[in-house]
Design an enzyme around this catalytic site. Structure first.
Site, PDB file in Angstrom:
ATOM      1  NE  ARG A 422     -18.359  14.318 -46.785  1.00 53.37           N
ATOM      2  CZ  ARG A 422     -18.408  13.092 -46.257  1.00 53.37           C
ATOM      3  NH1 ARG A 422     -18.669  12.949 -44.955  1.00 53.37           N
ATOM      4  NH2 ARG A 422     -18.194  12.027 -47.012  1.00 53.37           N
ATOM      5  CE  LYS A 447     -21.784  13.270 -50.511  1.00 59.13           C
ATOM      6  NZ  LYS A 447     -20.657  13.634 -51.393  1.00 59.13           N
ATOM      7  CG  HIS A 512     -14.102  19.075 -49.516  1.00 60.19           C
ATOM      8  ND1 HIS A 512     -15.002  18.579 -48.595  1.00 60.19           N
ATOM      9  CD2 HIS A 512     -13.854  18.052 -50.363  1.00 60.19           C
ATOM     10  CE1 HIS A 512     -15.294  17.324 -48.884  1.00 60.19           C
ATOM     11  NE2 HIS A 512     -14.604  16.978 -49.955  1.00 60.19           N
ATOM     12  NE  ARG A 515     -14.035  14.544 -46.934  1.00 59.29           N
ATOM     13  CZ  ARG A 515     -14.457  13.535 -46.182  1.00 59.29           C
ATOM     14  NH1 ARG A 515     -14.303  13.572 -44.881  1.00 59.29           N
ATOM     15  NH2 ARG A 515     -15.044  12.481 -46.732  1.00 59.29           N
ATOM     16  CG  HIS A 538     -14.574   8.053 -49.127  1.00 59.41           C
ATOM     17  ND1 HIS A 538     -13.269   8.218 -49.549  1.00 59.41           N
ATOM     18  CD2 HIS A 538     -15.099   9.311 -49.038  1.00 59.41           C
ATOM     19  CE1 HIS A 538     -13.016   9.509 -49.700  1.00 59.41           C
ATOM     20  NE2 HIS A 538     -14.113  10.185 -49.405  1.00 59.41           N
ATOM     21  CE1 TYR A 547      -7.999  12.886 -51.217  1.00 64.16           C
ATOM     22  CE2 TYR A 547      -9.234  10.920 -50.671  1.00 64.16           C
ATOM     23  CZ  TYR A 547      -9.164  12.289 -50.806  1.00 64.16           C
ATOM     24  OH  TYR A 547     -10.270  13.061 -50.531  1.00 64.16           O
TER      25      TYR A 547
END
Length: 575
Positions: A422, A447, A512, A515, A538, A547
Site C-alpha cells: 500500500r 492496516k 494502489h 498492488r 488480508h 482477483y
C-alpha cells in the site's frame, strides 16, 4: 439545504463555484455531474457553460446567486448563463461596444508582479496566458509553484535574460544572483506560549512568501487555523533551529515565552503529530452545540488506539449525523429516526461505502462512548456495490517503469509493485525492515495494526543497495523534504500520476493499482491464493478472491457453451 453559486476564475478558466455547508449527500450528487473540489476557493466547482448550469439547476432548483467578491475575477451574469456567450461577457465585443483598440504592454496585460525572493529563486506572478506559459515551461530553471500560484525562476543571469525576453520587459529581476542572501531587515518572528497544550509554542511569521515557506520546511511544524499561526514543539533544540534558519536573513526571533517554557522532553514523534493534527483539523469545524459530543467521541477513539485516518472518517460521519439532526443529543434520537435518516442518504445518492462508514460511526458511539446498558442498535447495512479493481498488464507495468528517470521515484514504484505494498507502507518503510539476507521485507503496523512478511524482489536488490549508498538516508528508505521524516503519500501519488501521463497509457491507475496488478499477476502465474492473501495482509480470503474475477489467464481457459456448440457443429460438417 440551499446552495449558493458565483462565477470564479480557477486554473485558467471560468468556473461555477458552488458553496454550501459540508454535506456528504450533496457532495455525492455533485460528483455525479463531474464537480470537483477546490482547496483554493474552498468550494466545489463545475465548468462555466450552459449544459453544466442546467444540470446543477435540475439537481438544486433553489440555487442562490452570490455577489462578486472583491479582488476575485467574477461577474454578476450567472443568472442568464443559459442564454448565450454574448450575454455571459465572454464575447470580445462585450464591454467594448465601440471596438476601440487599447494598446497595453505585455507586462500590463499579464499583471506582472515581482515578489520577495525564495531561497535561490526569484518569485513572480502573472495572469494565465497560454502562449506565455508555454514559453516559460521551456526555460530551464523556471517552474510553477502550485501552492502559492506563483512562478519560480532560478537566480541565474541566463534565466533572467530568457524570462525577461518572454515577458517583454527589461531589468525586471534584480541582479541578486545565488551568491547573495535575501535580507529582511527589521522583520521579526514572535514566539508565544500555546494555551491549549504547553508542549507546543505559537510561531507568528510576517506574511512574506520566503519566510512562510522556510518555516514550513522545519520538521514537525503544523498550522493552527484558530490561532492563525504555526505551531512547533516547545523545545530548546527547535528554538535553536529557528534562530539558525533565519539568522542569514537578519530576521529577529522575538521570544515572549515564560521562563522555563522550553523543555527538551517536548520533542514529539510522528504518531503524536498525526494525532494532534487530526484532532486540530476536526475541532476547527465543530460548532459549539456539538462540541461536547464530538469531544467525548474523539477521546474514546484515541483511547482504543484507532489510526488518525479512522478517527477522521468516523468523526466526520458522526458530525454529519449530528448536523442533520440539528445537534440533538444522540441518546434522544430514536431507532426509527436513524433508519429513516440512512434511507434518505441512500435516496440522495450516497455511496454504499459511505453508508457503511456512517453505520460504523454510529455503532461505535452508542456501543463504546455511551455504553448504554442493554442498548442494541441493529441498523440495516446498505448493500455494497461489487466493483472490480483496475489492473495493469505486465507490459503496461514495464512501460510505466521505463518512463521514470528519477532513481528514487522509479524504485518506490518498483517496490510497490514488486511486493504488493500500500502507499502508506511504501512511505513508512525503514531500512531495518529490509532483510537483504532473507530477501524479505518486514511490514510493520500496517492496516489493522498488523505486521506481515512480504517478498523482496531479487531484481531490485542491487538497485536498493546502490540507492542506499547514493542517498544515505538513515531511518526511512524514502525520505521527504526533511531529514528523518518519511516521504509523503501525496508525493508518491504524484510520481505515479506523472509516470502514467508520460507513458501515454489511457487507463486510470493509482499506486494502489500496482498492488492490484501484483496480486493478479501472481494468480495468473499459478500462485496459491492463500499465499497471495498473506502477501497482501488480508484478514479474510473473501477479500482476496476478487482477483479470481480479473485474472486474464484463468478467464481465457474457460470456454463459452456457445463456442462449444459451434465447434461441434463445425466438426460434424467436416466429417
Amino acid at each position: 439545504m440551499t446552495l449558493s453559486i458565483r462565477k470564479i476564475e480557477h486554473k485558467g478558466a471560468f468556473r461555477i463555484g458552488i458553496f454550501f455547508e459540508k454535506n456528504y449527500a450533496i457532495q455525492q450528487q455533485l460528483k455525479g455531474i463531474g464537480a470537483v473540489y477546490s482547496r483554493t476557493f474552498q468550494c466545489w466547482y463545475i465548468d462555466y457553460n450552459k449544459v453544466a448550469y442546467q444540470q446543477l439547476k435540475t439537481l438544486f432548483p433553489d440555487l442562490q446567486i452570490q455577489q462578486p467578491v472583491a479582488g476575485e475575477t467574477s461577474s454578476r451574469d450567472l443568472p442568464p448563463i443559459a442564454k448565450s456567450e454574448l450575454q455571459l461577457g465572454l464575447h470580445p465585443s462585450v464591454n467594448n461596444p465601440e471596438h476601440i483598440t487599447k494598446v497595453d504592454s505585455l507586462a500590463q496585460k499579464l499583471r506582472l508582479e515581482l515578489l520577495p525572493n525564495l531561497g535561490k529563486y526569484w518569485v513572480f506572478k502573472i495572469r494565465y496566458v497560454q502562449s506565455v506559459v508555454n514559453q516559460l515551461k521551456l526555460v530551464k530553471g523556471v517552474y510553477w509553484h502550485a501552492t502559492y500560484k506563483v512562478y519560480m525562476a532560478m537566480r541565474n543571469p541566463k534565466v533572467k535574460e530568457a524570462v525577461e525576453r518572454i515577458l517583454e520587459v527589461s531589468d525586471f529581476f534584480p541582479e541578486d544572483y545565488l551568491e547573495k542572501e535575501v535580507v529582511f531587515e527589521g522583520k521579526s518572528i514572535v514566539l508565544r506560549s500555546h494555551q491549549e497544550d504547553v508542549k507546543w509554542m505559537e510561531v507568528y511569521v510576517p506574511p512574506l512568501l520566503a519566510l512562510l515557506e522556510k518555516v514550513k520546511r522545519i520538521s514537525m511544524v503544523r498550522y493552527s487555523k484558530p490561532n492563525a499561526c504555526f505551531l512547533l514543539p516547545a523545545s530548546p533544540a527547535v528554538y535553536e533551529a529557528l534562530v539558525a534558519h533565519f539568522e542569514p536573513h537578519r530576521v529577529v526571533i522575538q521570544s515572549e515565552l515564560p521562563n522555563g517554557y522550553l523543555n527538551k522532553r517536548n520533542i514529539i514523534n510522528k504518531k503524536q503529530i498525526d494525532l494532534a493534527r487530526t484532532k486540530s483539523q476536526l475541532f476547527s469545524t465543530v460548532p459549539e452545540p456539538a462540541h461536547r459530543f464530538v469531544s467525548n467521541y474523539v477521546d474514546t477513539l484515541m483511547a482504543v488506539n484507532y489510526s488518525p485516518s479512522t478517527i477522521r472518517t468516523y468523526t466526520q460521519q458522526f458530525l454529519q449525523f449530528l448536523r442533520d439532526f440539528e445537534y440533538r443529543d444522540p441518546k434522544d434520537i430514536t431507532y426509527k429516526e436513524t433508519v429513516r435518516y440512512l434511507a434518505s442518504l441512500m435516496e440522495r445518492g450516497l455511496s454504499a461505502t459511505s453508508g457503511h462508514s456512517m453505520v460504523n460511526a454510529l455503532l461505535f458511539y452508542y456501543n463504546q462512548v455511551e455504553q448504554i446498558p442493554g442498548y442494541e442498535l441493529k441498523l440495516p447495512r446498505p448493500k455494497k456495490e461489487k466493483k472490480l479493481p483496475s489492473v495493469l498488464t505486465m507490459e503496461e507495468c514495464l512501460l510505466l517503469f521505463r518512463v521514470v528517470e528519477n532513481p528514487k521515484h522509479k524504485l518506490l514504484l518498483l517496490i510497490g509493485y514488486g511486493a504488493g505494498l500500500r502507499v502508506s507502507e511504501i512511505v513508512n518503510l525503514e531500512w531495518r525492515d529490509i532483510l537483504f539476507a532473507e530477501h524479505k521485507i518486514h511490514i510493520r503496523n500496517a492496516k489493522g495494526k498488523k505486521d506481515r512478511m512480504v517478498m523482496l524482489p531479487y531484481s531490485i536488490v542491487s538497485s536498493l543497495e546502490y540507492y542506499k549508498q547514493t542517498y544515505q538516508t538513515k531511518k526511512y528508505v524514502f525520505e521527504g523534504q526533511f531529514a528523518g521524516e518519511p516521504y509523503s503519500t501525496r508525493s508518491v501519488q504524484e510520481v505515479m500520476r506523472m509516470a502514467l501521463q508520460k507513458s501515454g497509457l489511457e487507463k486510470k491507475a493509482t499506486v494502489h493499482t500496482l498492488r492490484h496488478s501484483f496480486a493478479t499477476h501472481l494468480l495468473e502465474n499459478g500462485t496459491d491464493i492463500r499465499y497471495i492473501q498473506q502477501f497482501l495482509g488480508h484478514s479474510s480470503i473473501k477479500t482476496t478472491t476478487v482477483y479470481t474475477h480479473i485474472s486474464a489467464s484463468a478467464v481465457s481457459k474457460i470456454q463459452s457453451p456457445l463456442d462449444r456448440i459451434a465447434e461441434q457443429n463445425h466438426q460434424k460438417k467436416l466429417e
